[in-house]
Design a protein around this motif. Structure first.
Motif, mmCIF file in Angstrom:
data_model
loop_
_atom_site.group_PDB
_atom_site.id
_atom_site.type_symbol
_atom_site.label_atom_id
_atom_site.label_comp_id
_atom_site.label_asym_id
_atom_site.label_seq_id
_atom_site.Cartn_x
_atom_site.Cartn_y
_atom_site.Cartn_z
ATOM 1 N N THR A 78 0.859 -1.184 0.000
ATOM 2 C CA THR A 78 0.000 0.000 0.000
ATOM 3 C C THR A 78 0.896 1.235 0.000
ATOM 4 O OG1 THR A 78 -0.085 0.025 2.408
ATOM 5 C CG2 THR A 78 -1.789 -1.237 1.272
ATOM 6 N N SER A 79 0.289 2.381 0.246
ATOM 7 C CA SER A 79 1.057 3.631 0.221
ATOM 8 C C SER A 79 2.070 3.727 1.355
ATOM 9 C CB SER A 79 0.114 4.837 0.273
ATOM 10 O OG SER A 79 -0.723 4.759 1.413
ATOM 11 N N VAL A 80 2.088 2.741 2.275
ATOM 12 C CA VAL A 80 3.080 2.794 3.344
ATOM 13 C C VAL A 80 4.490 2.759 2.771
ATOM 14 C CG1 VAL A 80 1.575 1.693 5.027
ATOM 15 C CG2 VAL A 80 3.124 0.286 3.682
ATOM 16 N N ALA A 81 4.664 2.225 1.568
ATOM 17 C CA ALA A 81 5.988 2.117 0.967
ATOM 18 C C ALA A 81 6.346 3.328 0.119
ATOM 19 C CB ALA A 81 6.083 0.845 0.115
ATOM 20 N N GLU A 82 5.465 4.352 0.098
ATOM 21 C CA GLU A 82 5.785 5.540 -0.692
ATOM 22 C C GLU A 82 6.938 6.315 -0.087
ATOM 23 O OE1 GLU A 82 2.536 8.165 -1.339
ATOM 24 O OE2 GLU A 82 1.299 6.645 -2.323
ATOM 25 N N SER A 83 6.998 6.387 1.222
ATOM 26 C CA SER A 83 8.002 7.211 1.887
ATOM 27 C C SER A 83 8.415 6.546 3.187
ATOM 28 C CB SER A 83 7.439 8.608 2.164
ATOM 29 O OG SER A 83 6.228 8.524 2.879
ATOM 30 N N SER A 84 9.496 7.016 3.740
ATOM 31 C CA SER A 84 10.053 6.556 5.015
ATOM 32 C C SER A 84 10.703 5.181 4.903
ATOM 33 C CB SER A 84 8.992 6.501 6.124
ATOM 34 O OG SER A 84 8.457 7.779 6.348
ATOM 35 N N LEU A 85 10.130 4.285 4.117
ATOM 36 C CA LEU A 85 10.663 2.930 4.023
ATOM 37 C C LEU A 85 11.533 2.781 2.780
ATOM 38 C CD1 LEU A 85 7.478 0.806 4.788
ATOM 39 C CD2 LEU A 85 9.174 1.669 6.389
ATOM 40 N N THR A 86 12.674 2.164 2.927
ATOM 41 C CA THR A 86 13.505 1.808 1.790
ATOM 42 C C THR A 86 13.466 0.302 1.638
ATOM 43 O OG1 THR A 86 14.970 3.699 2.070
ATOM 44 C CG2 THR A 86 15.820 1.826 0.821
ATOM 45 N N VAL A 87 12.938 -0.163 0.522
ATOM 46 C CA VAL A 87 12.899 -1.590 0.236
ATOM 47 C C VAL A 87 14.123 -1.903 -0.631
ATOM 48 C CG1 VAL A 87 11.551 -3.475 -0.733
ATOM 49 C CG2 VAL A 87 10.390 -1.524 0.324
ATOM 50 N N PRO A 88 15.123 -2.523 -0.083
ATOM 51 C CA PRO A 88 16.355 -2.744 -0.841
ATOM 52 C C PRO A 88 16.145 -3.685 -2.023
ATOM 53 C CG PRO A 88 16.409 -3.957 1.228
ATOM 54 C CD PRO A 88 15.202 -3.085 1.277
ATOM 55 N N GLY A 89 16.934 -3.450 -3.067
ATOM 56 C CA GLY A 89 16.890 -4.315 -4.232
ATOM 57 C C GLY A 89 15.873 -3.925 -5.277
ATOM 58 N N VAL A 90 15.008 -2.932 -5.009
ATOM 59 C CA VAL A 90 13.956 -2.566 -5.956
ATOM 60 C C VAL A 90 14.539 -1.801 -7.134
ATOM 61 C CG1 VAL A 90 11.884 -1.164 -6.298
ATOM 62 C CG2 VAL A 90 12.116 -2.574 -4.246
ATOM 63 N N ARG A 91 14.268 -2.291 -8.328
ATOM 64 C CA ARG A 91 14.666 -1.605 -9.559
ATOM 65 C C ARG A 91 13.452 -1.263 -10.419
ATOM 66 N NH1 ARG A 91 18.232 -1.951 -6.687
ATOM 67 N NH2 ARG A 91 20.350 -2.705 -6.976
ATOM 68 N N VAL A 92 12.318 -1.849 -10.082
ATOM 69 C CA VAL A 92 11.110 -1.648 -10.885
ATOM 70 C C VAL A 92 9.936 -1.345 -9.955
ATOM 71 C CG1 VAL A 92 9.579 -2.610 -12.639
ATOM 72 C CG2 VAL A 92 11.965 -3.348 -12.538
ATOM 73 N N VAL A 93 9.136 -0.358 -10.337
ATOM 74 C CA VAL A 93 7.885 -0.046 -9.650
ATOM 75 C C VAL A 93 6.736 -0.257 -10.621
ATOM 76 C CG1 VAL A 93 6.460 1.840 -8.739
ATOM 77 C CG2 VAL A 93 8.794 1.536 -7.922
ATOM 78 N N VAL A 94 5.709 -0.972 -10.182
ATOM 79 C CA VAL A 94 4.450 -1.077 -10.924
ATOM 80 C C VAL A 94 3.397 -0.325 -10.125
ATOM 81 C CG1 VAL A 94 2.659 -2.619 -11.790
ATOM 82 C CG2 VAL A 94 5.067 -3.288 -11.966
ATOM 83 N N ASP A 95 2.823 0.714 -10.729
ATOM 84 C CA ASP A 95 1.909 1.600 -10.014
ATOM 85 C C ASP A 95 0.496 1.423 -10.556
ATOM 86 O OD1 ASP A 95 0.651 3.590 -8.626
ATOM 87 O OD2 ASP A 95 1.998 5.211 -9.250
ATOM 88 N N SER A 96 -0.422 0.968 -9.677
ATOM 89 C CA SER A 96 -1.829 0.822 -10.084
ATOM 90 C C SER A 96 -2.503 2.171 -10.307
ATOM 91 C CB SER A 96 -2.601 0.027 -9.032
ATOM 92 O OG SER A 96 -2.733 0.793 -7.832
ATOM 93 N N GLY A 97 -1.919 3.239 -9.722
ATOM 94 C CA GLY A 97 -2.506 4.565 -9.859
ATOM 95 C C GLY A 97 -3.642 4.846 -8.897
ATOM 96 N N LEU A 98 -3.828 3.976 -7.901
ATOM 97 C CA LEU A 98 -4.939 4.140 -6.961
ATOM 98 C C LEU A 98 -4.416 4.333 -5.546
ATOM 99 C CD1 LEU A 98 -7.368 1.365 -8.236
ATOM 100 C CD2 LEU A 98 -7.355 3.791 -8.845
ATOM 101 N N ALA A 99 -5.217 4.979 -4.715
ATOM 102 C CA ALA A 99 -4.883 5.187 -3.306
ATOM 103 C C ALA A 99 -6.180 5.186 -2.503
ATOM 104 C CB ALA A 99 -4.133 6.507 -3.119
ATOM 105 N N ARG A 100 -6.036 5.145 -1.184
ATOM 106 C CA ARG A 100 -7.207 5.212 -0.319
ATOM 107 C C ARG A 100 -7.147 6.483 0.496
ATOM 108 N NH1 ARG A 100 -8.594 -0.454 -0.127
ATOM 109 N NH2 ARG A 100 -9.705 -0.566 -2.090
ATOM 110 N N GLU A 101 -8.298 7.159 0.588
ATOM 111 C CA GLU A 101 -8.410 8.364 1.402
ATOM 112 C C GLU A 101 -9.673 8.268 2.242
ATOM 113 O OE1 GLU A 101 -8.382 11.821 -1.054
ATOM 114 O OE2 GLU A 101 -6.263 11.647 -1.581
ATOM 115 N N PRO A 102 -9.677 8.903 3.412
ATOM 116 C CA PRO A 102 -10.890 8.869 4.241
ATOM 117 C C PRO A 102 -11.956 9.808 3.698
ATOM 118 C CG PRO A 102 -9.213 10.223 5.288
ATOM 119 C CD PRO A 102 -8.567 9.606 4.067
ATOM 120 N N ARG A 103 -13.182 9.420 3.847
ATOM 121 C CA ARG A 103 -14.318 10.268 3.503
ATOM 122 C C ARG A 103 -15.380 10.094 4.580
ATOM 123 N NH1 ARG A 103 -11.055 11.760 0.432
ATOM 124 N NH2 ARG A 103 -11.259 12.252 -1.789
ATOM 125 N N THR A 104 -16.131 11.148 4.831
ATOM 126 C CA THR A 104 -17.193 11.101 5.826
ATOM 127 C C THR A 104 -18.482 11.609 5.208
ATOM 128 O OG1 THR A 104 -15.636 11.458 7.642
ATOM 129 C CG2 THR A 104 -17.946 11.909 8.085
#
Length: 855
Positions: free
Chosen positions: A287-313
């Protein structure tokens, strides 16, 4: 593997440390902008704590938006110091704490820091706070920043503050921090090739939590394509846990690669494995937890679904949930950057290049879209109930804050004055949403701390879908389960028992190691199948979601929202439900119950007591006055009895409601009444005051003037139908000014024409009256008649009464248009006079023969 000392030297942010230190020495605040992978999360806190050079020792707190990021950052910093976590560097997240007396850098979640600030506003012992990833605009992070600025202004001006992010509104944060200097660190990101990989066929856009399965199948296919075309590990971004599981299922067993799933619910062992180099090639679904703060070693390719989750009320329905949205351009850049952290890479974007420019630039700040109940409680505990004095990048929406305060007042967290109550202070310290805090405190009193804590833990993190939609069954499954969710549930249960202040000896022993699995022997006896505890706790948390069956498998919540159960639900047939989770499917007018428990009326009355009400209700319904005595639970009618002698004032209000709903046609409108209304409308338009406005809205607004005393005597629709509207309208005539007596002069019902006939005037068009008269009766009249200074529109009729001509200028008609009419009609009506000179002819109502006889 790079040794810690060498890794420290390689982090690019090191070059920006002197400028950052100088900014803090001069201003006490700073904004640090550093690209991903430069070391802003790990090197900067160590340096500011004086652990890398000769700077004076300092205690640094680093606030991260997520638990997984807090743990990872602490472990990385400890590794850089060649130590174990919990010595010089430690962390605190909900349910887990690893610190010691030697800890100089503590990484916490923003939620933990909020709790700490509420307990100790001075933040005793802390010299500097780093707000990491502030660009994500999480509500807790914005709140923490506002509170810290208050602390600096009023209590501790020496407390230093750094807002750090890879991509952020640096100028906005600089203004918020009182003109703080902006320090930029240059990164060494490697080039990332963008590969546009849209689905081969159109897919449905996301709606609510729903994602088109065709898109997920395409994402899985794109992952396989990336594995074939590129080297290195693949990091795939998906909006949520459910989508990760579905894509993982579609990938199956990959040859030569492991599939890992990383999200906030993933077990710590899996999170650790993702953040460490693997022996085999890996596909990391995140999920978006890997967008920032985390470094996943060995990654050379990103596949992006283009979707995210946001809160709504949905304040109208009382429903809050995450929703699937298109990820912003800023998120897309963050995600792509993960492929270039260690070497040149590529990002496969599962959408068309033309769509990219239409995406939102930044994610919506949570304060604009989320449920603000917890925020409002935090602000009230801070001493600023309406949050008007807080330094925030975006002000909270007034409507959302009003809804939040209503909820807090209902659960007893706020006094009627808006100040926080003692109960509210206790609820704020539980580390729960205020609704769940209420359920824990009141549920513990009714059921005992352990049982209430178990159920609140279930509500605080929604169980997996495979647990089903029956909360009671999910409770039993969690107690017996050995899966990752059950382990987290046990940990949270222990925390909540302690938070409720009623932990037993077993709980105290359990808390010595919060990561151990609790045996079934630690739990009370298995709940009975008819145990109503789940329903009671749910109703305490969400009283407006208490629901009663209304037939056909449908339910009505106390909030007024209709809801339905999925087909085959074990909850079907229950007279009452307590709804824990609900959403609204695509194209449905009703909410869908996703998690609930069987309830009974007595428990509903108890848990939702603030919603109990009723009394005499007199209203217009189904086309007539309905008078009854009603007992209600919110929108749910519990008891209804007819009223034989309702309050006259309520009846009158209901009749007025009926007139407004069904129209003034409910009154009796004989022809003379209609004509009078049209005459008054003409005079109002032509002359204005004192002639009354007679539109529906105006007449309803003055009903007490023109419909009394008949309205006060009426009791039902039939009584309205007996009120003569024409007689009633005469009460609105300007009698006081004396103008009323001129009504027939200014807007006469009839005009006498040259033939002597009295012809009715039609005032249907308030701009110009119409006189419909046979042409021969107007012979000899050169000037068009006027009413209130307006020439009437004369409809000249044939002898058979059919329209022959229309004019507002008789003189011109006699001279021109008449000859064409005469030529057309004289042969058809030879018995009637058709003189060549109509202006000088004798007007008549009769035929030529009749004229000769009368002469």
């Amino acid at each position: 593997m790079t040794r810690p000392a060498a890794a420290l030297d390689q982090l690019p942010v090191r070059a920006a440390l002197p400028a950052l230190a100088a900014a803090l020495d001069a201003h006490g605040t700073a904004v640090l902008c550093a690209p991903p992978g430069t070391g802003k999360t790990t090197l900067v806190p160590l340096a500011l704590a004086g652990l890398l050079d000769g700077r004076a020792p300092a205690k640094v707190v680093v606030a991260e938006p997520r638990r997984i990021a807090a743990r990872a950052a602490a472990r990385r910093m400890a590794w850089l110091l060649d130590e174990q976590v919990g010595r010089t560097v430690g962390f605190t997240v909900r349910g887990e704490r690893k610190v010691s007396a030697h800890t100089r850098v503590e990484v916490v979640t923003t939620g933990v820091l909020l709790q700490r600030l509420q307990r100790d506003q001075e933040l005793t012992g802390v010299d500097l706070v780093v707000l990491d990833e502030c660009h994500e605009r999480h509500l807790d992070a914005d709140t923490v920043a506002a509170f810290l600025l208050d602390v600096r202004a009023a209590l501790r001006p020496e407390l230093r503050l750094v807002a750090a992010s890879a991509t952020t509104d640096a100028e906005g944060w600089a203004r918020l921090l009182g003109g703080a200097p902006v320090v930029e660190a240059q990164g060494t990101a490697h080039p990332v090739e963008v590969v546009w990989a849209p689905p081969p066929r159109p897919v449905r856009p996301p709606h609510g939590m729903r994602v088109d399965p065709a898109l997920l199948a395409h994402v899985a296919a794109t992952v396989r394509r990336a594995l074939d075309e590129r080297t290195g590990d693949v990091l795939c971004f998906l909006p949520g846990v459910g989508e990760i599981a579905r894509v993982a299922g579609q990938l199956g067993e990959l040859t030569g690669a492991d599939v890992l799933q990383v999200h906030g619910r993933a077990p710590a062992a899996v999170q650790d494995a993702v953040l460490s180099p693997g022996e085999r090639r890996r596909v990391v679904l995140a999920t978006s937890v890997a967008e920032s703060s985390l470094t996943v070693p060995g990654v050379r390719v990103v596949v992006d679904s283009g979707l995210a989750r946001e809160p709504r009320t949905d304040h109208a329905r009382g429903l809050s949930a995450l929703t699937t949205v298109r990820a912003s351009q800023a998120a897309g850049r963050q995600r792509a950057g993960r492929a270039g952290r260690e070497a040149p890479g590529a990002v496969y974007r599962c959408w068309d290049e033309a769509e990219d420019g239409r995406l939102p630039r930044f994610p919506a700040p949570e304060i604009k879209v989320a449920d603000l109940t917890a925020f409002a409680l935090q602000a009230a505990c801070w001493g600023d109930p309406d949050a008007s004095g807080l330094a925030l990048l975006d002000a909270p929406p007034a409507g959302a804050m009003a809804a939040a305060r209503r909820t807090l007042t209902a659960v007893g967290a706020l006094e009627p004055s808006g100040r926080v109550s003692e109960r509210g202070l206790r609820m704020a310290g539980l580390g729960l949403h205020p609704r769940l805090g209420r359920a824990l405190l009141d549920g513990a009193r009714e059921l005992g701390a352990r049982r209430a804590a178990e159920l609140v833990a279930l509500l605080s993190e929604e169980p997996p879908r495979e647990y089903g939609d029956d909360l009671a069954a999910a409770w039993r499954r969690a107690r017996r389960g050995g899966d990752a969710y059950a382990a987290r549930w046990r940990t949270e249960t222990r925390r909540l028992v302690a938070a409720a202040g009623q932990a037993d000896r077993t709980d105290a022993a359990d808390r010595t190691d919060a990561t151990d699995r609790t045996d079934a022997t630690d739990l009370p006896a298995e709940p009975a199948s008819d145990d109503r505890s789940p329903a009671l706790v749910t109703a305490l948390a969400f009283p407006e979601r208490v629901a009663r069956a209304k037939g056909g498998g449908a339910y009505l919540m106390a909030s007024g929202t209709a809801a339905e159960l999925p087909d085959g639900s074990p909850l079907s047939g229950s007279a009452w439900l307590a709804v824990a989770v609900a959403d609204r499917p695509v194209g449905s007018a009703h909410a869908r119950v996703r998690l609930g428990a069987v309830l009974d009326e007595s428990a509903a009355r108890s848990a939702a007591a603030p919603l109990l009400g009723g009394g005499e209700e007199v209203a217009w319904a189904d086309g007539d006055v309905v008078a009854r005595r009603v007992e209600r639970l919110g929108a749910i009618e519990l008891r209804v009895r007819p009223l034989t002698d309702p309050d006259p004032g309520l009846v009158r209000a209901a009749l007025l409601e009926g007139l407004a709903t069904d129209g003034l046609a409910l009154l009796k409108w004989p022809q003379k009444a209609e004509e009078l209304r049209r005459r008054l409308a003409f005079l109002r338009r032509r002359l204005g005051e004192p002639w009354p406005e007679v539109t529906d809205a105006a007449l309803l607004a003055r009903a007490d003037e023109w419909l009394e005393p008949e309205l006060s005597k009426a009791r039902r629709r039939a009584d309205l139908a007996r009120i003569d509207a024409g007689q009633a309208l005469t009460r609105l005539l300007p009698w006081a000014t004396g103008e009323a007596v001129r009504l027939d002069e200014l807007a006469p019902e009839r005009l006498t024409v040259p033939s002597g006939s009295s012809v009715r005037v039609d005032y249907s068009d308030p701009g110009q009256p119409v006189l419909a008269v046979k042409l021969q009766e107007m012979f000899g009249l050169a000037e068009t008649p006027e009413i209130a200074g307006v020439p009437v529109l004369v409809h000249l009729l044939s002898p058979a009464g059919r329209p022959a001509a229309v004019t507002a200028d008789l003189a011109s008609f006699w001279q021109g248009g008449y000859q064409a009419v005469r030529a057309e009609l004289r042969g058809r009506y030879p018995k009637h006079p058709w003189p060549e000179d109509p202006a000088g002819a004798e007007p008549t109502r009769f035929t030529n023969a009749r004229l000769r006889r009368e002469r």
